[in-house]
Motif scaffolding. Structure first.
Motif, PDB file in Angstrom:
ATOM      1  N   PRO A   1     -63.201 -16.784 -45.278  1.00  0.00           N
ATOM      2  CA  PRO A   1     -62.733 -16.600 -43.542  1.00  0.00           C
ATOM      3  C   PRO A   1     -61.332 -16.918 -43.491  1.00  0.00           C
ATOM      4  O   PRO A   1     -60.790 -18.081 -44.138  1.00  0.00           O
ATOM      5  CB  PRO A   1     -63.723 -17.234 -42.926  1.00  0.00           C
ATOM      6  CG  PRO A   1     -64.942 -17.588 -44.061  1.00  0.00           C
ATOM      7  CD  PRO A   1     -64.113 -17.592 -45.187  1.00  0.00           C
TER       8      PRO A   1
ATOM      9  N   ARG B   1     -61.657 -21.767 -40.881  1.00  0.00           N
ATOM     10  CA  ARG B   1     -62.959 -22.317 -41.457  1.00  0.00           C
ATOM     11  C   ARG B   1     -63.688 -22.818 -40.416  1.00  0.00           C
ATOM     12  O   ARG B   1     -65.047 -22.536 -40.856  1.00  0.00           O
ATOM     13  CB  ARG B   1     -62.193 -23.654 -42.264  1.00  0.00           C
ATOM     14  CG  ARG B   1     -61.504 -23.129 -43.299  1.00  0.00           C
ATOM     15  CD  ARG B   1     -61.176 -24.781 -44.312  1.00  0.00           C
ATOM     16  NE  ARG B   1     -60.365 -24.365 -45.465  1.00  0.00           N
ATOM     17  CZ  ARG B   1     -60.127 -25.418 -46.244  1.00  0.00           C
ATOM     18  NH1 ARG B   1     -60.103 -26.549 -46.083  1.00  0.00           N
ATOM     19  NH2 ARG B   1     -59.177 -24.918 -47.272  1.00  0.00           N
ATOM     20  N   GLU B   2     -63.455 -22.996 -39.367  1.00  0.00           N
ATOM     21  CA  GLU B   2     -64.154 -23.582 -38.248  1.00  0.00           C
ATOM     22  C   GLU B   2     -64.358 -22.299 -37.175  1.00  0.00           C
ATOM     23  O   GLU B   2     -63.282 -21.824 -36.969  1.00  0.00           O
ATOM     24  CB  GLU B   2     -63.900 -24.748 -37.523  1.00  0.00           C
ATOM     25  CG  GLU B   2     -63.655 -25.714 -38.479  1.00  0.00           C
ATOM     26  CD  GLU B   2     -65.049 -26.314 -38.949  1.00  0.00           C
ATOM     27  OE1 GLU B   2     -66.079 -26.257 -38.123  1.00  0.00           O
ATOM     28  OE2 GLU B   2     -65.280 -26.765 -40.092  1.00  0.00           O
ATOM     29  N   PRO B   3     -65.666 -22.088 -36.771  1.00  0.00           N
ATOM     30  CA  PRO B   3     -65.674 -20.970 -35.647  1.00  0.00           C
ATOM     31  C   PRO B   3     -64.868 -21.144 -34.495  1.00  0.00           C
ATOM     32  O   PRO B   3     -64.652 -22.414 -34.062  1.00  0.00           O
ATOM     33  CB  PRO B   3     -67.170 -20.886 -35.287  1.00  0.00           C
ATOM     34  CG  PRO B   3     -67.747 -21.766 -36.448  1.00  0.00           C
ATOM     35  CD  PRO B   3     -66.707 -22.666 -36.894  1.00  0.00           C
TER      36      PRO B   3
ATOM     37  N   HIS C   1     -64.496 -20.143 -30.875  1.00  0.00           N
ATOM     38  CA  HIS C   1     -65.505 -19.505 -29.687  1.00  0.00           C
ATOM     39  C   HIS C   1     -65.075 -18.972 -28.169  1.00  0.00           C
ATOM     40  O   HIS C   1     -63.758 -19.502 -28.005  1.00  0.00           O
ATOM     41  CB  HIS C   1     -66.460 -20.667 -29.346  1.00  0.00           C
ATOM     42  CG  HIS C   1     -67.386 -21.352 -30.221  1.00  0.00           C
ATOM     43  ND1 HIS C   1     -68.663 -20.739 -30.385  1.00  0.00           N
ATOM     44  CD2 HIS C   1     -67.163 -22.141 -31.079  1.00  0.00           C
ATOM     45  CE1 HIS C   1     -69.136 -21.342 -31.368  1.00  0.00           C
ATOM     46  NE2 HIS C   1     -68.171 -22.246 -31.905  1.00  0.00           N
TER      47      HIS C   1
ATOM     48  N   GLU D   1     -66.064 -11.556 -36.693  1.00  0.00           N
ATOM     49  CA  GLU D   1     -67.173 -12.720 -37.044  1.00  0.00           C
ATOM     50  C   GLU D   1     -67.211 -12.932 -38.321  1.00  0.00           C
ATOM     51  O   GLU D   1     -67.551 -14.305 -38.556  1.00  0.00           O
ATOM     52  CB  GLU D   1     -68.286 -11.856 -36.632  1.00  0.00           C
ATOM     53  CG  GLU D   1     -69.634 -12.935 -36.322  1.00  0.00           C
ATOM     54  CD  GLU D   1     -70.750 -12.303 -35.794  1.00  0.00           C
ATOM     55  OE1 GLU D   1     -71.498 -11.183 -36.350  1.00  0.00           O
ATOM     56  OE2 GLU D   1     -71.465 -12.914 -34.916  1.00  0.00           O
TER      57      GLU D   1
ATOM     58  N   HIS E   1     -64.862 -13.575 -40.091  1.00  0.00           N
ATOM     59  CA  HIS E   1     -63.628 -14.545 -40.249  1.00  0.00           C
ATOM     60  C   HIS E   1     -63.736 -15.860 -39.252  1.00  0.00           C
ATOM     61  O   HIS E   1     -62.953 -16.373 -39.015  1.00  0.00           O
ATOM     62  CB  HIS E   1     -62.324 -13.853 -40.354  1.00  0.00           C
ATOM     63  CG  HIS E   1     -62.045 -12.927 -41.349  1.00  0.00           C
ATOM     64  ND1 HIS E   1     -61.308 -13.563 -42.511  1.00  0.00           N
ATOM     65  CD2 HIS E   1     -62.629 -11.613 -41.735  1.00  0.00           C
ATOM     66  CE1 HIS E   1     -61.498 -12.492 -43.283  1.00  0.00           C
ATOM     67  NE2 HIS E   1     -61.891 -11.254 -42.576  1.00  0.00           N
ATOM     68  N   ASN E   2     -64.984 -16.108 -38.924  1.00  0.00           N
ATOM     69  CA  ASN E   2     -65.416 -17.160 -37.873  1.00  0.00           C
ATOM     70  C   ASN E   2     -64.536 -16.954 -36.534  1.00  0.00           C
ATOM     71  O   ASN E   2     -64.388 -18.092 -35.724  1.00  0.00           O
ATOM     72  CB  ASN E   2     -64.876 -18.370 -38.505  1.00  0.00           C
ATOM     73  CG  ASN E   2     -66.085 -19.013 -39.210  1.00  0.00           C
ATOM     74  OD1 ASN E   2     -67.314 -18.554 -38.969  1.00  0.00           O
ATOM     75  ND2 ASN E   2     -65.407 -19.739 -40.368  1.00  0.00           N
TER      76      ASN E   2
END
Length: 391
Positions: free
Chosen positions: A5, A8-10, A12, A311, A313-314
Motif C-alpha cells: 500500500p 502504511r496506516e489508514p 480516514h 481502499e 492503499h489504506n
C-alpha cells in the motif's frame, strides 16, 4: 505481483481534530471540582460562543445533532404526523430524526450545484399534509436559502436547516445558523469542530429557544415546573469542555482545511472526468469536507472502482451520500409515501461522489499520495493493484 500500500496506516475521512489537551484537562478538572457534570457553566459558555459564531440570539446545546433536529421540529410547531420535505441527498440521520418522532420525510430532488433542495421540485411537493421544509447544507455549502425562505413564507411553513456541516460558512456574508426558523449544528467526533459528541439548535426566535430548552430537559421550564412533554437531550460538561477547546482553533482549522482543498485541486487538475466540488463563490467556507466527483462517462471508470483502489492503499474514502436516502430502508419500501416523484439528480450525484481525507492530520505529503492513486485509477482503469510506493 501485488504491491505494498502507498500508505502504511489508514487515512480516514473525518478523523477527529484534537485541541489543546492541557486546556481540556483544566476545564474537565474545574467541572469535577464543582461536581457539576451536566448542563452547567461550560455548556452555557459553549452556547454563547456558538450563538456568536452563528450570529443568532439563542443557542441550545444538546447531546447530539439528531435530537437537536427533533427538538427543532417540535419547538417550531410541526404538527404530529405531518410531512416534512427533505433532500434525498443527505446522511440518513436527517430523515431518521424525523421518522423517529412520527413525522414523514418526503424526499425532494436537488440542485446539483449546491447539492441542496431544488426549490422548484419542493414547490411541487407542498400539499395539505406538509408541515415543514428541512434544508441541508451538504458539505458545508449553503443550500438555496433565499428561494426556500420565499417558498416557506408563501405557504406559512416552518423552515429548518440541517447545518451539521455548516459551522463557520457564510451565505451573503452572514454566518450559517442565522436562517429559517432554526438551524442545527453537529459537534460529532468526525466534524471539524467537535465536542466528542454533541449538537446545538440556534435561532433568533425566543419562543423556539424557550420551548427547545425546556423540551431538552424533560419539559422542565426555567421555574423548574414541567411545562411540556420532553426528552433528555442535555449536553454534558465534559462534551462542552471539548467543544470550547475545539472552538479556540476554528480559524486555524479552517485555514488548514482550505490549504488542503487547494492542494487537492492542484493535484487533480486536468484529470479527465474528475473534479473537486466547489464551495459557494465569494463566501467563507469551512472546507471540512473534500469531495470529488468521478464522471464515469468521461473518466472511463466508476467512482466505486476509484474507491476500491484507494481502499487497497489504506485511503478510506467515503461514498457520501450513496445511495440516496429514498433508496434506503425503510423509505424505499414505501416510495409512494416518501418519494412520489423521480429523483434523478440525487441519484446521479450519489453515483459520482467520493469524500477524501482532510483535517489537521492530513498535509501535503498525504494529499499528493492520494492524488497519485486517484490519477492512476482513472488513467489505467484500476486494472490491478495500483501504483507502487515508488511510482
Amino acid at each position: 505481483m501485488s504491491r505494498l500500500p502507498v500508505f502504511r496506516e489508514p487515512l480516514h475521512v473525518g478523523r477527529p481534530n484534537i485541541g489543546d489537551r492541557e486546556q481540556l484537562r483544566e476545564k474537565i478538572d474545574d467541572a469535577l471540582n464543582r461536581r457539576w457534570l451536566s448542563s452547567g457553566p461550560l455548556v452555557r459558555e459553549l452556547e454563547k460562543r456558538v450563538a456568536a459564531l452563528a450570529g443568532t440570539a439563542h443557542c441550545v446545546a444538546t447531546c447530539n445533532a439528531t435530537v437537536a433536529l427533533q427538538l427543532a421540529a417540535r419547538a417550531t410547531g410541526v404538527r404530529p404526523g405531518a410531512e416534512v420535505i427533505v433532500p434525498a441527498f443527505t446522511w440518513v440521520a436527517t430523515p431518521h430524526a424525523l421518522d423517529w418522532i412520527g413525522l414523514t420525510p418526503v424526499f425532494c430532488d436537488i440542485d446539483e450545484e449546491s447539492a441542496g433542495i431544488d426549490p422548484a421540485h419542493a414547490e411541487k411537493l407542498v400539499g395539505p399534509a406538509t408541515g415543514a421544509i428541512l434544508g441541508v447544507h451538504a458539505f458545508g455549502r449553503p443550500c438555496p436559502i433565499d428561494e426556500l425562505t420565499d417558498l416557506a413564507d408563501r405557504h406559512r411553513l416552518p423552515l429548518l436547516f440541517d447545518a451539521a456541516h455548516g459551522l463557520g460558512s457564510t451565505h451573503h456574508g452572514r454566518p450559517i445558523g442565522a436562517f429559517g426558523s432554526a438551524e442545527v449544528f453537529s459537534f460529532h467526533a468526525t466534524k471539524f469542530i467537535n465536542s466528542f459528541e454533541g449538537g446545538a439548535l440556534v435561532t433568533d426566535d425566543p419562543e423556539v429557544a424557550r420551548r427547545a430548552r425546556a423540551m431538552s430537559n424533560f419539559g422542565i421550564g426555567d421555574d423548574r415546573e414541567v411545562v411540556s412533554a420532553g426528552t433528555n437531550a442535555k449536553m454534558s460538561e465534559g462534551s462542552a469542555a471539548m467543544g470550547l477547546v475545539s472552538l479556540e482553533r476554528i480559524d486555524t482549522l479552517i485555514d488548514h482545511n482550505t490549504r488542503n482543498h487547494r492542494r487537492y485541486e492542484h493535484g487533480l487538475a486536468g484529470l479527465p472526468g474528475v473534479s473537486v466540488r466547489q464551495q459557494a463563490p465569494g463566501e467563507r467556507a469551512n472546507h471540512q469536507y473534500v469531495v470529488i466527483e468521478v464522471d464515469q462517462a468521461r473518466a472511463g471508470v466508476h467512482a466505486d472502482r476509484v474507491h476500491a483502489v484507494l481502499e487497497r492503499h489504506n485511503v478510506l474514502s467515503r461514498r457520501y451520500f450513496h445511495p440516496s436516502c429514498h433508496q434506503l430502508a425503510p423509505y424505499s419500501d414505501r416510495p409512494e409515501v416518501h418519494a412520489p416523484l423521480p429523483l434523478p439528480r440525487s441519484e446521479a450525484l450519489a453515483e459520482r461522489v467520493l469524500a477524501l481525507p482532510t483535517g489537521e492530520v492530513i498535509g501535503e505529503e498525504e494529499i499528493d499520495g492520494i492524488c497519485r492513486i486517484v490519477r492512476w485509477a482513472v488513467e489505467t482503469g484500476g486494472a490491478d493493484d495500483g501504483p507502487s510506493t515508488t511510482d
